[in-house]
Design a protein around this motif. Structure first.
Motif, PDB file in Angstrom:
ATOM      1  N   LEU A   7       0.797  -0.962   0.228  1.00 31.27           N
ATOM      2  CA  LEU A   7      -0.132   0.192  -0.212  1.00 31.27           C
ATOM      3  C   LEU A   7       1.387   1.058  -0.022  1.00 31.27           C
ATOM      4  O   LEU A   7       1.843   1.219   0.791  1.00 31.27           O
ATOM      5  CB  LEU A   7      -1.147   0.066   1.047  1.00 31.27           C
ATOM      6  N   PRO A   8       0.149   1.780  -1.170  1.00 25.78           N
ATOM      7  CA  PRO A   8       1.099   3.195  -0.921  1.00 25.78           C
ATOM      8  C   PRO A   8       0.813   4.247  -0.236  1.00 25.78           C
ATOM      9  O   PRO A   8      -0.154   4.353   0.336  1.00 25.78           O
ATOM     10  CB  PRO A   8       2.019   4.073  -2.176  1.00 25.78           C
ATOM     11  N   LEU A  10       0.460   8.472   0.234  1.00 30.21           N
ATOM     12  CA  LEU A  10      -0.153   9.490  -1.026  1.00 30.21           C
ATOM     13  C   LEU A  10       0.938  10.223  -1.213  1.00 30.21           C
ATOM     14  O   LEU A  10       1.362  11.507   0.310  1.00 30.21           O
ATOM     15  CB  LEU A  10      -1.702   9.955  -0.263  1.00 30.21           C
ATOM     16  N   MET A  34       1.606  13.579   1.650  1.00 27.40           N
ATOM     17  CA  MET A  34       0.175  13.973   2.219  1.00 27.40           C
ATOM     18  C   MET A  34      -0.163  13.231   3.844  1.00 27.40           C
ATOM     19  O   MET A  34       0.460  12.314   3.649  1.00 27.40           O
ATOM     20  CB  MET A  34      -1.328  13.739   1.349  1.00 27.40           C
ATOM     21  N   VAL A  93      -1.709  13.690  -7.686  1.00 25.46           N
ATOM     22  CA  VAL A  93      -0.942  13.278  -6.389  1.00 25.46           C
ATOM     23  C   VAL A  93      -0.947  11.939  -6.928  1.00 25.46           C
ATOM     24  O   VAL A  93      -1.650  11.095  -7.589  1.00 25.46           O
ATOM     25  CB  VAL A  93      -3.024  12.936  -5.394  1.00 25.46           C
ATOM     26  N   ARG A  97       5.614   4.076  -2.281  1.00 24.55           N
ATOM     27  CA  ARG A  97       6.547   3.172  -1.905  1.00 24.55           C
ATOM     28  C   ARG A  97       7.577   2.992  -1.337  1.00 24.55           C
ATOM     29  O   ARG A  97       8.391   2.922  -2.797  1.00 24.55           O
ATOM     30  CB  ARG A  97       5.255   2.259  -1.316  1.00 24.55           C
TER      31      ARG A  97
ATOM     32  N   LEU B  66      -4.560  -6.752  -4.205  1.00 22.08           N
ATOM     33  CA  LEU B  66      -3.989  -5.777  -2.771  1.00 22.08           C
ATOM     34  C   LEU B  66      -4.452  -4.914  -2.115  1.00 22.08           C
ATOM     35  O   LEU B  66      -4.027  -4.001  -1.057  1.00 22.08           O
ATOM     36  CB  LEU B  66      -2.486  -5.857  -3.635  1.00 22.08           C
ATOM     37  N   TYR B  67      -5.303  -3.858  -2.704  1.00 18.45           N
ATOM     38  CA  TYR B  67      -6.318  -2.845  -2.045  1.00 18.45           C
ATOM     39  C   TYR B  67      -7.081  -2.084  -3.547  1.00 18.45           C
ATOM     40  O   TYR B  67      -6.771  -2.808  -4.634  1.00 18.45           O
ATOM     41  CB  TYR B  67      -5.147  -1.297  -1.393  1.00 18.45           C
ATOM     42  N   LYS B  75     -10.362  15.102  -6.904  1.00 13.44           N
ATOM     43  CA  LYS B  75     -10.075  15.311  -5.735  1.00 13.44           C
ATOM     44  C   LYS B  75      -9.089  13.781  -5.460  1.00 13.44           C
ATOM     45  O   LYS B  75      -8.364  13.149  -6.034  1.00 13.44           O
ATOM     46  CB  LYS B  75     -11.695  13.894  -4.749  1.00 13.44           C
ATOM     47  N   THR B  76      -8.394  14.368  -4.001  1.00 12.93           N
ATOM     48  CA  THR B  76      -7.210  12.959  -3.284  1.00 12.93           C
ATOM     49  C   THR B  76      -8.051  11.427  -3.578  1.00 12.93           C
ATOM     50  O   THR B  76      -8.709  11.001  -3.335  1.00 12.93           O
ATOM     51  CB  THR B  76      -7.584  13.338  -1.570  1.00 12.93           C
ATOM     52  N   PRO B  77      -7.013  10.853  -3.724  1.00  8.18           N
ATOM     53  CA  PRO B  77      -7.468   9.518  -3.637  1.00  8.18           C
ATOM     54  C   PRO B  77      -8.115   9.290  -3.156  1.00  8.18           C
ATOM     55  O   PRO B  77      -6.766   9.192  -2.037  1.00  8.18           O
ATOM     56  CB  PRO B  77      -6.240   8.810  -5.195  1.00  8.18           C
ATOM     57  N   LEU B  79      -7.734   5.140  -1.023  1.00 14.82           N
ATOM     58  CA  LEU B  79      -6.796   3.624  -1.262  1.00 14.82           C
ATOM     59  C   LEU B  79      -7.553   2.980  -0.327  1.00 14.82           C
ATOM     60  O   LEU B  79      -7.665   3.294   0.758  1.00 14.82           O
ATOM     61  CB  LEU B  79      -5.491   3.410  -1.176  1.00 14.82           C
ATOM     62  N   ASP B  81      -7.747  -0.840   1.560  1.00 18.18           N
ATOM     63  CA  ASP B  81      -6.940  -1.716   1.657  1.00 18.18           C
ATOM     64  C   ASP B  81      -7.931  -3.029   2.031  1.00 18.18           C
ATOM     65  O   ASP B  81      -8.769  -2.733   2.526  1.00 18.18           O
ATOM     66  CB  ASP B  81      -6.571  -1.334   3.538  1.00 18.18           C
ATOM     67  N   TYR B 117      -0.145 -10.991   1.819  1.00 18.66           N
ATOM     68  CA  TYR B 117      -1.705 -11.628   1.908  1.00 18.66           C
ATOM     69  C   TYR B 117      -1.248 -13.319   2.606  1.00 18.66           C
ATOM     70  O   TYR B 117      -2.232 -13.977   2.456  1.00 18.66           O
ATOM     71  CB  TYR B 117      -1.339 -11.362   0.774  1.00 18.66           C
ATOM     72  N   ARG B 270      -5.707  -2.443  -7.545  1.00 13.86           N
ATOM     73  CA  ARG B 270      -4.605  -3.007  -7.427  1.00 13.86           C
ATOM     74  C   ARG B 270      -3.985  -4.367  -7.019  1.00 13.86           C
ATOM     75  O   ARG B 270      -4.538  -5.186  -6.257  1.00 13.86           O
ATOM     76  CB  ARG B 270      -2.929  -2.550  -6.752  1.00 13.86           C
TER      77      ARG B 270
END
Lengths: 274, 348
Positions: A7-8, A10, A34, A93, A97, B66-67, B75-77, B79, B81, B117, B270
Motif C-alpha cells: 500500500l503506497p 499519497l 500528504m 497525486v 512506497r 492488493l487494494y 479529488k484526493t485518491p 485507497l 486496504d 496476504y 491493484r
C-alpha cells in the motif's frame, strides 16, 4: 490490513521541471507526502511510484537525504507508468512506497577523491551522492563529475551542473559536435579516457545505460582502478520491491533488496544478467 | 500425537471440520485430479496420485487484490486496504512434495518484509498430508532433492494409508486442533500400528524413482556451466508456454497490475497475479533492453533458481521433486535430465 507492504503513501506533485525534451523526455518531479506521511532515505535508494489506474515503476530517489520537505524523482518517459506521470500536473497525486534497496557507502569514502560518471538518465541515482559529498565538502578530496547526453538538449540538471563547477571538476559531453558546444564531443567512456583519473585513494561511481557502464568500467580498470574502487547501480525490472515477485534477480540476489548499488568486485561475481 | 482413523470414518471427520470452515480434497474432474471444495455429504476417497495444480494456490492464489483505489475528478485518491478475512480452510490429500514446497514458500514470503496476504492465508489453512506409500508417478523424484514419500515437512497432519484405516499424525498446533475437533472418531495408535507405518515408509522408499546422479555436485555444475552452449541446446524445443512454472509448487513469481473498472470516477484495484520467468517480457526493461533475451537464458534461470540460487540463499533446493514440470511440458523439457546433463557436461 496492518503492515500492508504493497500500500503506497499519497504524495502531491509540488513542482515539475522539464529536463530533457523529445522522445526520451526527462522530467523532474518534486512530491510532498500528504497526511503527515513520508520516510527517510539514503543515497542510492529507490521508491515505487504509483499512478493509480496505470501501475507502478521503481524510480531512484534523486533528492539529497537531508531534504525532508519533499522527495525528487527524475523520470524518463519510457513506458505506461512513466508516460502517465509525464502527463501529470502540479497538484496531482501519486502513490509512493519505499525506500527500497541498499545505499552508496558514502560514509566509508571520507578523505577520498570521488569520480562520478553518469550518462543519460543515470545522473539521477548518483545525484544524491554528489549532493551529500558537496554538502560535506571538507570530508572529501577532489570531486570530479563526468556526464554526457546524446545531444546538448539531452543534458539533464544543466543549471545544477553549472553551479556544481564551484565545488567539483565537471566534464560534460555530447555524442556528436554541435554549434556552440564547448564541452567534449564523443561518448562518456571516451571522455573519461581523455581525462585520465588517478586511481590512488579514489572511488569511481558510474551510472547510465548498461552499455555505457560496461565501457566505463573497462576504462577505469585500464586506468588502474581496482574492482573495489568502482561502484555502479543496476536497475532490473521490478514489481514488488521487497524480494518476493522474483523479477529483478541477478543470480541469488534480488536487486530490489541487495542492490541497486554494487561495487564492481561484488557485481562481477554475479551472472551478467542485467 | 498420533491416532488411527477407520477409512469409513473419513467422511464424518470431514463433516465435523465443515462445521468450522471449508474443506478441500482431490477430486477427479473430467480428466485430471484437482483440489475441489468438498460438498456436504460428498464422499472423499484419497486414492489420487497427485493433483495437476499444486496446493500453493491455497496460500498464494493465482489472482489477489492488493487494494482498491477510487479517484473522484480532481479529488484526493481514496485507497481501500483489503479486508482479508480468510475462512478457516482444511485441505486433505496434500502430497509430501507439496508440503515441502510450503516450507520453501514460507522462506520467500515471510523472510525479510513479510507478505501480509500470504501470511494471513498461511495462518488459516490446515494442510493434511497423505504419505505416498503406493508406487510413484513416472516423473517423481522427491528423494533426489532431499525429500521422501513420507516427509512431514510443511504439513500440519500426515496421514498414512494402512489398508482399511489411516494412521493420522498431528504435527502442528493447527494439526492437533483438527484432530481434537473430532476426537471421538479416532482410536489410540498402538505399537503395532506405528510399526506398520514404519514398514510402509521403508517400503515406499523401495519403489524406484527418477534420480539425479550427484545432487551434491549440481550446484558446482550449474556455476561451471553458466555460459555453456548446453543451455541453448536444452531449450531449443521450448515454446515459452510457462506450464512448468504455473504448475510448480514452489514457483512464486508474480506481476502487479491495475485493473480499472470505471474511468470516471477512476475506480479499480491493484492486483497481483502469478507470473512466469519463461515469458520474454518478464525481465524486459521499458527501454527494450532484456537481460534474459532468449529461451536458453530463461530456461537457465528456472533451473538455476531452483537448484543453485535458492540453495545459496536458503540452503535447500527450491524443487521438491513433484515432477509436474516434466509431465506437463509439451516439448519434453526435463529438470531431472538437465541436472544430470549439467553434472556430466554432455547432452545427446
Amino acid at each position: 490490513m496492518n503492515g500492508n507492504a504493497y500500500l503506497p503513501q499519497l504524495a502531491r506533485i509540488i513542482h515539475i521541471k522539464e529536463e530533457v525534451p523529445g522522445a526520451r523526455a526527462i522530467k523532474t518531479f518534486r512530491v510532498e507526502f500528504m497526511n503527515g506521511g513520508g520516510f527517510d532515505h539514503e543515497p542510492g535508494q529507490c521508491a515505487m511510484i504509483s499512478v493509480f489506474g496505470k501501475g507502478e515503476s521503481m524510480i531512484s530517489i534523486a533528492s539529497a537525504p537531508t531534504i525532508t520537505d519533499y522527495k525528487q524523482f527524475s523520470i524518463m518517459r519510457s513506458g505506461r507508468v512513466t508516460t502517465a506521470i509525464h502527463d501529470m500536473k502540479v497538484g496531482d497525486v501519486i502513490g509512493v512506497r519505499g525506500p527500497y534497496g541498499n545505499r552508496f557507502p558514502v560514509g566509508d569514502w571520507k578523505g577520498r577523491n570521488l569520480v562520478f560518471i553518469g550518462g543519460g538518465c543515470g545522473l539521477a541515482p548518483i545525484w544524491p551522492v554528489i549532493q551529500t559529498a558537496v554538502a560535506n565538502r571538507s570530508d572529501f578530496g577532489r570531486i570530479t563529475v563526468f556526464y554526457g547526453g546524446r545531444t546538448s538538449r539531452d543534458i539533464m540538471y544543466a543549471a545544477e551542473l553549472e553551479k556544481l563547477r564551484g565545488e567539483a571538476d565537471v566534464y560534460l559531453s555530447i555524442d556528436s559536435p554541435e554549434d556552440g558546444w564547448d564541452g567534449y564531443c564523443g561518448f562518456v567512456p571516451a571522455n573519461v579516457m581523455d581525462k585520465p583519473q588517478n586511481p590512488h585513494n579514489a572511488i569511481a561511481i558510474t551510472c547510465g545505460p548498461p552499455i555505457m557502464i560496461k565501457f566505463v568500467i573497462n576504462n577505469l580498470r585500464e586506468m588502474g582502478f581496482a574492482d573495489e574502487q568502482i561502484y555502479t547501480t543496476i536497475e532490473n525490472k521490478m514489481k514488488c520491491g521487497i524480494g518476493k515477485c522474483g523479477r529483478c534477480n541477478v543470480g541469488k540476489d534480488y536487486v530490489c533488496v541487495k542492490g541497486p548499488v554494487y561495487s564492481w568486485a561484488q557485481l562481477k561475481s554475479l551472472p551478467q544478467e542485467y | 500425537m498420533d491416532a488411527i482413523l477407520q477409512k469409513e470414518s473419513l467422511g464424518r471427520w470431514i463433516a465435523k471440520l465443515q462445521e468450522r470452515g471449508e474443506v478441500y480434497a482431490p477430486e477427479f474432474v473430467e480428466d485430471a485430479w484437482e483440489f475441489t471444495k468438498v460438498e456436504r455429504g460428498a464422499s472423499v476417497e484419497l486414492d489420487h496420485t497427485n493433483t495437476v495444480l499444486p496446493a500453493k494456490g491455497f496460500v498464494f492464489p493465482q489472482r489477489e487484490v492488493l487494494y482498491r483505489f477510487r479517484i473522484e475528478n480532481g479529488k484526493t485518491p481514496e485507497l481501500t486496504d483489503t479486508e482479508l478475512s480468510v475462512k478457516p480452510m482444511v485441505v486433505f490429500g496434500v502430497r509430501p512434495c507439496d508440503g515441502r514446497a510450503t516450507v520453501r514458500n514460507d522462506r520467500v514470503f515471510t523472510c525479510g518484509v513479510s507478505d501480509p496476504y500470504y501470511q494471513a492465508r498461511r495462518d488459516s489453512v490446515v494442510f493434511i498430508g497423505l504419505a505416498c506409500n503406493a508406487p510413484p508417478s513416472p516423473n517423481c523424484f522427491c528423494v533426489a532433492v532431499g525429500g521422501s514419500p513420507c516427509s512431514e515437512d510443511g504439513l500440519d497432519v500426515l496421514m498414512t494409508d494402512l489398508d482399511g484405516r489411516y494412521h493420522v499424525k498431528a504435527l502442528t498446533d493447527k494439526g492437533r486442533d483438527v484432530v481434537n475437533a473430532a476426537s471421538d472418531l479416532f482410536q489410540a495408535a498402538t505399537a503395532a500400528d506405528r510399526n506398520e507405518v514404519s514398514n510402509a515408509q521403508v517400503a515406499a522408499l523401495e519403489y524406484p524413482q527418477r534420480s539425479i546422479s550427484a545432487m551434491d555436485l549440481v550446484v558446482a555444475a550449474l556455476k561451471r556451466n553458466f555460459e555453456s552452449p548446453l543451455w541453448d541446446q536444452l531449450a531449443r524445443t521450448c515454446i515459452g508456454c510457462g506450464a512448468c512454472t504455473y504448475l510448480c509448487p514452489t514457483c512464486h513469481c508474480f506481476d502487479i497490475n491495475d485493473e480499472v473498472t470505471s474511468k470516471s470516477p477512476l475506480t479499480g484495484a491493484r492486483v497481483r497475479t502469478w507470473d512466469n520467468c519463461q515469458f520474454p517480457d518478464f525481465t524486459m526493461h521499458s527501454s527494450g533492453h532484456n537481460p534474459r533475451e532468449d529461451t536458453g537464458a530463461r530456461l537457465r534461470q528456472r533451473i538455476c533458481h531452483k537448484l543453485l540460487y535458492f540453495v545459496e540463499t536458503h540452503n535447500m533446493q527450491q524443487c521438491t521433486g513433484c515432477g509436474r514440470c516434466i509431465t506437463h511440458c509439451p516439448v519434453g523439457i526435463d529438470i531431472v535430465r538437465i541436472a544430470n546433463v549439467m553434472e556430466e557436461g554432455v547432452w545427446q
